[in-house]
Design an enzyme around this catalytic site. Structure first.
Site, PDB file in Angstrom:
ATOM      1  N   GLU A  79      78.495 -23.524  33.358  1.00  0.00           N
ATOM      2  CA  GLU A  79      78.010 -23.017  34.639  1.00  0.00           C
ATOM      3  C   GLU A  79      78.650 -23.830  35.757  1.00  0.00           C
ATOM      4  O   GLU A  79      78.171 -23.839  36.884  1.00  0.00           O
ATOM      5  CB  GLU A  79      76.481 -23.041  34.703  1.00  0.00           C
ATOM      6  N   CYS A 111      72.264 -22.936  31.115  1.00  0.00           N
ATOM      7  CA  CYS A 111      72.460 -23.863  29.991  1.00  0.00           C
ATOM      8  C   CYS A 111      72.560 -23.160  28.642  1.00  0.00           C
ATOM      9  O   CYS A 111      72.704 -23.828  27.612  1.00  0.00           O
ATOM     10  CB  CYS A 111      71.333 -24.888  29.943  1.00  0.00           C
ATOM     11  N   HIS A 233      66.935 -28.112  24.239  1.00  0.00           N
ATOM     12  CA  HIS A 233      67.751 -28.249  25.449  1.00  0.00           C
ATOM     13  C   HIS A 233      67.077 -29.343  26.271  1.00  0.00           C
ATOM     14  O   HIS A 233      65.864 -29.258  26.533  1.00  0.00           O
ATOM     15  CB  HIS A 233      67.793 -26.935  26.236  1.00  0.00           C
TER      16      HIS A 233
HETATM   17  P1  HMG Z   1      59.309 -34.494  40.803  1.00  0.00           P
HETATM   18  O1  HMG Z   1      58.456 -33.630  41.642  1.00  0.00           O
HETATM   19  O2  HMG Z   1      60.157 -35.483  41.495  1.00  0.00           O
HETATM   20  O3  HMG Z   1      58.536 -35.315  39.758  1.00  0.00           O
HETATM   21  O4  HMG Z   1      60.238 -33.515  39.958  1.00  0.00           O
HETATM   22  P2  HMG Z   1      56.985 -35.287  39.370  1.00  0.00           P
HETATM   23  O5  HMG Z   1      56.160 -35.685  40.521  1.00  0.00           O
HETATM   24  O6  HMG Z   1      56.657 -33.982  38.702  1.00  0.00           O
HETATM   25  O7  HMG Z   1      56.993 -36.464  38.314  1.00  0.00           O
HETATM   26  C1  HMG Z   1      57.713 -36.339  37.135  1.00  0.00           C
HETATM   27  C2  HMG Z   1      56.920 -37.067  36.069  1.00  0.00           C
HETATM   28  O8  HMG Z   1      56.950 -38.471  36.349  1.00  0.00           O
HETATM   29  C3  HMG Z   1      55.447 -36.679  36.011  1.00  0.00           C
HETATM   30  O9  HMG Z   1      55.088 -36.668  34.654  1.00  0.00           O
HETATM   31  C4  HMG Z   1      54.762 -37.824  36.730  1.00  0.00           C
HETATM   32  O10 HMG Z   1      53.414 -38.016  36.327  1.00  0.00           O
HETATM   33  C5  HMG Z   1      55.617 -38.977  36.286  1.00  0.00           C
HETATM   34  P3  HMG Z   1      54.561 -35.314  33.967  1.00  0.00           P
HETATM   35  O11 HMG Z   1      53.346 -34.907  34.697  1.00  0.00           O
HETATM   36  O12 HMG Z   1      55.665 -34.305  34.186  1.00  0.00           O
HETATM   37  O13 HMG Z   1      54.339 -35.684  32.546  1.00  0.00           O
HETATM   38  N1  HMG Z   1      55.537 -40.172  37.131  1.00  0.00           N
HETATM   39  C6  HMG Z   1      55.484 -41.433  36.666  1.00  0.00           C
HETATM   40  N2  HMG Z   1      55.495 -41.910  35.415  1.00  0.00           N
HETATM   41  C7  HMG Z   1      55.448 -43.263  35.253  1.00  0.00           C
HETATM   42  N3  HMG Z   1      55.370 -44.135  36.303  1.00  0.00           N
HETATM   43  C8  HMG Z   1      55.338 -43.686  37.575  1.00  0.00           C
HETATM   44  C9  HMG Z   1      55.403 -42.271  37.796  1.00  0.00           C
HETATM   45  N4  HMG Z   1      55.432 -41.500  38.894  1.00  0.00           N
HETATM   46  C10 HMG Z   1      55.493 -40.216  38.492  1.00  0.00           C
HETATM   47  N5  HMG Z   1      55.273 -44.546  38.586  1.00  0.00           N
HETATM   48  C11 HMG Z   1      61.528 -32.431  38.287  1.00  0.00           C
HETATM   49  C12 HMG Z   1      60.610 -33.617  38.610  1.00  0.00           C
HETATM   50  C13 HMG Z   1      61.920 -32.479  36.835  1.00  0.00           C
HETATM   51  C14 HMG Z   1      60.785 -31.128  38.600  1.00  0.00           C
HETATM   52  C15 HMG Z   1      62.783 -32.533  39.186  1.00  0.00           C
HETATM   53  O14 HMG Z   1      63.520 -33.671  38.842  1.00  0.00           O
HETATM   54  C16 HMG Z   1      63.685 -31.316  39.099  1.00  0.00           C
HETATM   55  O15 HMG Z   1      63.503 -30.337  39.825  1.00  0.00           O
HETATM   56  N6  HMG Z   1      64.734 -31.368  38.217  1.00  0.00           N
HETATM   57  C17 HMG Z   1      65.655 -30.229  38.010  1.00  0.00           C
HETATM   58  C18 HMG Z   1      65.025 -29.063  37.287  1.00  0.00           C
HETATM   59  C19 HMG Z   1      64.812 -29.289  35.807  1.00  0.00           C
HETATM   60  O16 HMG Z   1      65.410 -30.155  35.202  1.00  0.00           O
HETATM   61  N7  HMG Z   1      63.974 -28.442  35.208  1.00  0.00           N
HETATM   62  C20 HMG Z   1      63.722 -28.521  33.761  1.00  0.00           C
HETATM   63  C21 HMG Z   1      63.382 -27.176  33.150  1.00  0.00           C
HETATM   64  S1  HMG Z   1      64.606 -25.921  33.564  1.00  0.00           S
HETATM   65  C22 HMG Z   1      65.953 -26.306  32.518  1.00  0.00           C
HETATM   66  O17 HMG Z   1      65.852 -27.062  31.624  1.00  0.00           O
HETATM   67  C23 HMG Z   1      67.244 -25.634  32.848  1.00  0.00           C
HETATM   68  C24 HMG Z   1      68.281 -26.511  33.525  1.00  0.00           C
HETATM   69  O18 HMG Z   1      68.871 -27.397  32.596  1.00  0.00           O
HETATM   70  C25 HMG Z   1      69.353 -25.652  34.197  1.00  0.00           C
HETATM   71  C26 HMG Z   1      70.111 -24.617  33.373  1.00  0.00           C
HETATM   72  O19 HMG Z   1      69.563 -23.912  32.529  1.00  0.00           O
HETATM   73  O20 HMG Z   1      71.301 -24.449  33.677  1.00  0.00           O
HETATM   74  C27 HMG Z   1      67.696 -27.349  34.635  1.00  0.00           C
END
Ligand code: HMG
Length: 388
Positions: A79, A111, A233
């Protein structure tokens, strides 16, 4: 006749960022990145590496003379394509010296692209058992500085040689697929950075996984008992952990212990590379095979592929005798260990650096890049690929 993965090569660029230092620079508790997201290091692609060069570098690790003559289809799942018209697979075919009586083309569905390539390769080998197919997943994951997606960036390629009588993993013919038109993650043609609805993408990933896992069980009458390990993935390692957790809720203690233990082995590479999009599932599999204990021949591995937008697929395969002998564990370990850490200032300063888009010439210094294949620059809108 068994058909599946005969060889696996992995390439990631020579520079990376440390996640704790990135968190400090963003004034975020480092535990959010290392535990909450589950990432320790993030691979960075220099301008001299793109989806084509990384794919060629991954493929060069596994192809010998016999393979070059037997491969008659080159499939690049990506991609991060570099041209709207010409497929990167044609460059990969050329840069890896594969014989000319071959097909070469690109597959795109976020992906999921490399998995589409594997399924297409399975059909091709069924009809042409003496031929081989090169499938490569190669990508650069980029969301932007100071964005929510920033800690889930990465870069790399995984090359898979698909053949009859494979020496690593024989792929089972039955798989379960699911497609639904959703906007969880996308990248418009005019943007070099992905757009994402982060929370929704996490929910969609789990929903798609549970659907295809259920469908697969119904189609095959298999259950968790039949799996030595599950591979996912992995956009970041916490995501697969959540998906695994969703099916372990009602699992026996034995299944839970075994699947969780193998999950830890399977995320070693992804933790220090980041999201490599199309290659991420196969990097997870590679980590399990190279970093885990030798598993008995016939052990069944489940694989969940997810490409945003979105397509999910659950399929499986059985490990072949002595599969460890087929792996490039030492070479991959050296590549990862030899990487140089970029300071956050260096990472930020180079983040927006790009090739000109006005037809002018730019030369890049290939000597700074240890990759055997690299991008030497652009002239007249033509990318200049070089092989050392
Ligand atoms: P965010 O809003 O920054 O993070 O986004 P959050 O607030 O949801 O926190 C993440 C986790 O860290 C949470 O844990 C928090 O509790 C924890 P969870 O509730 O998820 O278990 N946390 C802590 N832990 C320990 N100590 C601390 C602390 N603070 C918070 N102090 C997000 C996170 C992944 C959404 C963001 O990074 C993002 O948008 N990433 C890109 C999208 C993505 O990877 N999506 C995955 C599914 S889609 C997919 O896999 C396809 C993809 O590969 C693309 C394709 O297909 O081409 C992306």
């Amino acid at each position: 006749m068994d058909i599946g993965i005969d060889k696996i090569g992995f390439y990631t660029p020579h520079i990376h960022v440390d996640m704790k230092k990135l968190a400090e620079a963003r004034k975020i508790d480092p535990a959010k990145y290392t535990i909450g997201i589950g990432q320790d290091k993030m691979a960075i692609a220099p301008l001299t590496q793109d989806a084509v060069t990384m794919a060629a570098n991954a493929a060069l690790k596994i192809l010998d003379e016999e393979d070059r003559n037997a491969v008659d289809m080159v499939l690049l799942g990506t991609e991060s394509g570099v041209d709207h018209s010409k497929s990167g697979a044609v460059w990969v075919h050329h840069l890896t010296d594969i014989q000319s009586q071959a097909r070469a083309f690109e597959l795109k569905q976020a992906c999921y692209g490399a998995t589409a390539g594997i399924q297409m390769a399975m059909g091709h080998i069924t009809m042409n058992p003496d031929r081989k197919v090169l499938v490569v997943g190669s990508d650069i994951a980029k969301y932007g500085l100071n964005t929510g997606g920033e800690p889930t960036q990465g870069a790399g390629a995984v090359a898979l040689l698909i053949s009859a009588n494979p020496r690593i993993l024989a792929i089972d013919p039955t798989s379960a697929m699911y497609t639904s038109d959703i906007m969880d993650f996308w990248r418009p043609l005019y943007s070099d950075k992905a757009k994402v609805d982060g929370k929704f993408s996490n929910q969609a990933y789990i929903e798609f996984f549970l659907r295809v896992w259920k469908d697969y069980q119904e189609k095959t009458n298999r259950s968790l008992d039949d799996f030595e390990a599950l591979c996912f993935h992995l956009p970041y390692t916490k995501m697969g952990r959540k998906a695994l957790g969703a099916v372990l809720e009602s699992a026996t203690a034995e299944n839970k212990e075994r699947l969780e233990r193998h999950y830890e082995e399977s995320i070693v590479y992804n933790r220090i590379v980041g999201n490599v999009y199309t290659g991420a599932l196969y990097l997870n599999l590679l980590s399990l095979l190279e970093q885990g204990e030798e598993l008995p021949a016939g052990s069944r591995i489940g694989l969940f592929s997810y490409g945003s937008g979105a397509v999910g697929e659950f399929f499986s395969g059985t490990l072949q005798p002595n599969y460890k002998k087929q792996l490039l564990t030492t070479e991959h370990g050296k590549m990862l260990n030899d990487r140089r850490e970029l300071s956050i200032e260096e990472y930020e300063a180079s983040f927006e650096d790009a090739l000109p888009i006005d037809g002018s010439t730019r030369e890049l210094d290939g000597q700074t890049d240890p990759g055997p294949v690299y991008l030497a620059g652009i002239a007249d809108d033509i990318r200049q690929y070089m092989k050392k």
